[in-house]
Design an enzyme around this catalytic site. Structure first.
Site, mmCIF file in Angstrom:
data_model
loop_
_atom_site.group_PDB
_atom_site.id
_atom_site.type_symbol
_atom_site.label_atom_id
_atom_site.label_comp_id
_atom_site.label_asym_id
_atom_site.label_seq_id
_atom_site.Cartn_x
_atom_site.Cartn_y
_atom_site.Cartn_z
ATOM 1 N N ASP A 1 1.568 -5.280 7.810
ATOM 2 C CA ASP A 1 0.470 -4.713 7.866
ATOM 3 C C ASP A 1 -1.010 -5.273 7.837
ATOM 4 O O ASP A 1 -1.206 -5.874 6.511
ATOM 5 C CB ASP A 1 0.513 -3.526 6.521
ATOM 6 C CG ASP A 1 -0.587 -2.661 6.716
ATOM 7 O OD1 ASP A 1 -1.782 -2.892 7.170
ATOM 8 O OD2 ASP A 1 -0.421 -1.637 6.230
ATOM 9 N N TYR B 1 -11.624 -0.046 10.649
ATOM 10 C CA TYR B 1 -13.059 0.225 9.704
ATOM 11 C C TYR B 1 -13.264 -0.812 8.756
ATOM 12 O O TYR B 1 -14.190 -0.194 7.531
ATOM 13 C CB TYR B 1 -12.812 1.789 9.363
ATOM 14 C CG TYR B 1 -11.630 2.001 8.597
ATOM 15 C CD1 TYR B 1 -11.421 1.729 7.419
ATOM 16 C CD2 TYR B 1 -10.234 3.135 9.043
ATOM 17 C CE1 TYR B 1 -10.249 2.120 6.765
ATOM 18 C CE2 TYR B 1 -9.497 3.398 8.585
ATOM 19 C CZ TYR B 1 -9.130 2.592 7.858
ATOM 20 O OH TYR B 1 -8.334 3.356 6.612
ATOM 21 N N LYS B 2 -11.780 -2.305 8.472
ATOM 22 C CA LYS B 2 -12.399 -2.574 7.100
ATOM 23 C C LYS B 2 -12.638 -3.432 7.764
ATOM 24 O O LYS B 2 -14.560 -3.820 7.701
ATOM 25 C CB LYS B 2 -11.042 -3.617 6.401
ATOM 26 C CG LYS B 2 -10.555 -1.666 5.737
ATOM 27 C CD LYS B 2 -8.579 -2.263 5.310
ATOM 28 C CE LYS B 2 -8.875 -0.421 5.007
ATOM 29 N NZ LYS B 2 -7.379 -0.438 4.492
ATOM 30 N N PHE C 1 0.547 -1.472 0.231
ATOM 31 C CA PHE C 1 0.564 0.289 -0.326
ATOM 32 C C PHE C 1 1.005 1.326 0.261
ATOM 33 O O PHE C 1 1.425 0.881 0.651
ATOM 34 C CB PHE C 1 -0.730 -0.012 1.305
ATOM 35 C CG PHE C 1 -1.446 1.210 0.987
ATOM 36 C CD1 PHE C 1 -3.203 0.573 0.620
ATOM 37 C CD2 PHE C 1 -1.772 1.923 2.365
ATOM 38 C CE1 PHE C 1 -3.668 1.975 0.733
ATOM 39 C CE2 PHE C 1 -3.236 2.990 2.462
ATOM 40 C CZ PHE C 1 -4.346 2.951 1.532
ATOM 41 N N ARG D 1 -12.240 -3.448 -7.169
ATOM 42 C CA ARG D 1 -12.370 -4.312 -6.399
ATOM 43 C C ARG D 1 -13.149 -5.287 -5.771
ATOM 44 O O ARG D 1 -14.238 -3.998 -5.800
ATOM 45 C CB ARG D 1 -10.868 -4.305 -4.981
ATOM 46 C CG ARG D 1 -9.816 -4.136 -5.302
ATOM 47 C CD ARG D 1 -9.156 -3.381 -4.152
ATOM 48 N NE ARG D 1 -9.804 -3.035 -3.284
ATOM 49 C CZ ARG D 1 -9.091 -2.003 -2.316
ATOM 50 N NH1 ARG D 1 -7.898 -1.996 -1.754
ATOM 51 N NH2 ARG D 1 -10.108 -0.722 -1.337
#
Ligand SMILES: *Cc1c(COP(=O)(O)O)cnc(C)c1O
Length: 409
Positions: free
Chosen positions: A194, A219-220, A123, A368
């Site tokens: 991560d 939050y995912k 990322f 995605r």
């Protein structure tokens, strides 16, 4: 497999009742839980309880309602989902901030180790942090980027920290984490994982693989709400050796003594800096109740079932000159999302969105599609694949103009 068979599987699915905690309009297909998990009722109730407590108790709430302990208490709820001890996780700040803090602490602890090895396709924000720390903070270390497949082989005695994602944000590939961990241990390097796309969706066993450090997102898949605080993991044996570069008062051993000098707290509290955002913490803590008693292996199995069906349908049915399956191959281990490519990704997404199917776009041509172990059903994977096959067969994206609602893709 047929649509009926998917529905039958959903009816037998032991995790099925969890979906009822989420609000989803009929006909809406939400396949972006890898970006922002849906809002569970448990989270909204927890926020309402804190709001009421604030109205009633005001500042006394800090003592009466356990607000000050939220970072360690919520951290302990995340621990079983990532194979960590309850005293090895704390919830605080954003993932990016936590990565910065751990990287600095690791470099500070071992000045003889001159290299930070990191994953080239990680990322971008993670790599910005690595480059930023090395460029601006005068650690006198070199940041070296390699492909994830080459990471284990590139570790040698000069490496202090290896920074990589456990699940790649774009392709969904799961990193060869055991191999990287073993190579790191042999050379005395520390691993910093991560887990943004792993926690709550795949089996991460930090203790099992001997991970040293990790950060991840609230939050995912964990459904903690927009901007939910993130988490930090430090292996128990390392905690006392690491100094946070942010000498915040709430990481002090005795914050309310207001001592003139900094003394770090014992354990994970030293990685807290300022006042925790209690409303956001409450949402995350509420959401985490849905995960109670669920094994990470169960979550991964369920997600794998969903992504496999979705992928297989597309592999069989796509024409080949339009939408392309990308990311990892059929048998490779993957996270909760599947990557497709199309040169007109924004138009494709617009067409899907007009039919109630939400996915996200990752520039330049990625789309995605993510599946949550808590609220996605097998029939959703089936329907989404059917919709995509229809789009592909009719070239329906032609002539669709994507309208951008805002900067978020
Ligand atoms: C989403 C994500 C983050 C999020 O970072 P924030 O600082 O919480 O915005 C970090 N790393 C990866 C790999 C991600 O996918």
């Amino acid at each position: 497999m047929s649509r009926d068979a998917c529905e039958a599987w959903d009816r037998r699915d032991p995790l099925r009742p969890l979906r009822e905690d989420f609000h989803l309009e009929a006909g809406r297909q939400y396949l972006v839980g890898h970006s922002l998990g849906l809002a569970p009722r448990a989270a909204r109730d927890a926020v309402a309880a804190v709001t009421a407590g604030w109205a009633e108790d005001a500042v006394a709430g800090w003592n009466r309602r356990g607000w000050l302990d939220a970072p360690v208490r919520v951290g302990a709820c995340i621990a079983p989902l990532i194979g960590a001890g309850t005293d090895e996780v704390v919830v605080t700040d954003a993932t990016t901030v936590n990565l910065f803090r751990l990287l600095c602490a690791a470099l500070d602890a071992r000045p003889d180790r001159r290299v930070v090895l990191y994953e080239r396709d990680n990322f971008p924000a993670d790599n910005y942090i690595v480059e930023g720390v090395v460029t601006t903070l005068g650690f006198d270390v070199e940041a070296r980027a390699v492909e994830i497949e080459a990471l284990a082989g590139a570790i040698d005695d000069s490496v202090g920290v290896v920074v990589a994602s456990h699940v790649n944000y774009r392709t969904g590939a799961v990193a060869p984490a055991a191999e990287i961990s073993d190579a790191a241990r042999r050379c005395g390097a520390w691993t910093l994982w991560d887990l943004a796309h792993s926690a709550g969706a795949v089996d991460v066993n930090l203790s099992g693989m001997g991970a040293d450090l990790a950060v991840g997102c609230g939050y995912k898949y964990l459904c903690g709400g927009p901007g939910a605080p993130a988490f930090t993991f430090v292996r128990r044996g390392l905690q006392a050796r690491l100094r946070s570069p942010m000498w915040g008062w709430l990481g002090h051993a005795s914050p309310f003594a207001f001592e003139p000098d900094y003394r770090p707290a014992e354990g994970m509290r030293r990685f807290v800096c300022g006042t925790p955002p209690i409303l956001s913490m409450a949402a995350l803590e509420g959401a985490l109740r849905l995960f109670e008693g669920l094994q990470p292996t169960t979550l991964e199995l369920r997600v794998r079932r969903l992504t496999t069906l979705f992928r297989d349908r597309l592999e069989q049915g796509l024409r080949g000159d339009g939408l392309q399956l990308a990311g990892v191959g059929r048998d490779a281990r993957r996270g909760g999302h599947v990557l497709l490519r199309h040169p007109e990704a924004p138009a494709v997404r617009q067409w899907l969105r007009d039919r109630g199917l939400e996915c996200d776009v990752r520039a330049p041509d990625g789309l995605r599609f993510g599946f949550s172990p808590l609220y996605s059903r097998l029939v959703d994977a089936w329907d989404a694949a059917e919709t995509l096959l229809e789009l592909d067969a009719t070239r329906a994206w032609e002539g669709v103009s994507a309208h951008r609602e805002g900067p978020v893709t």
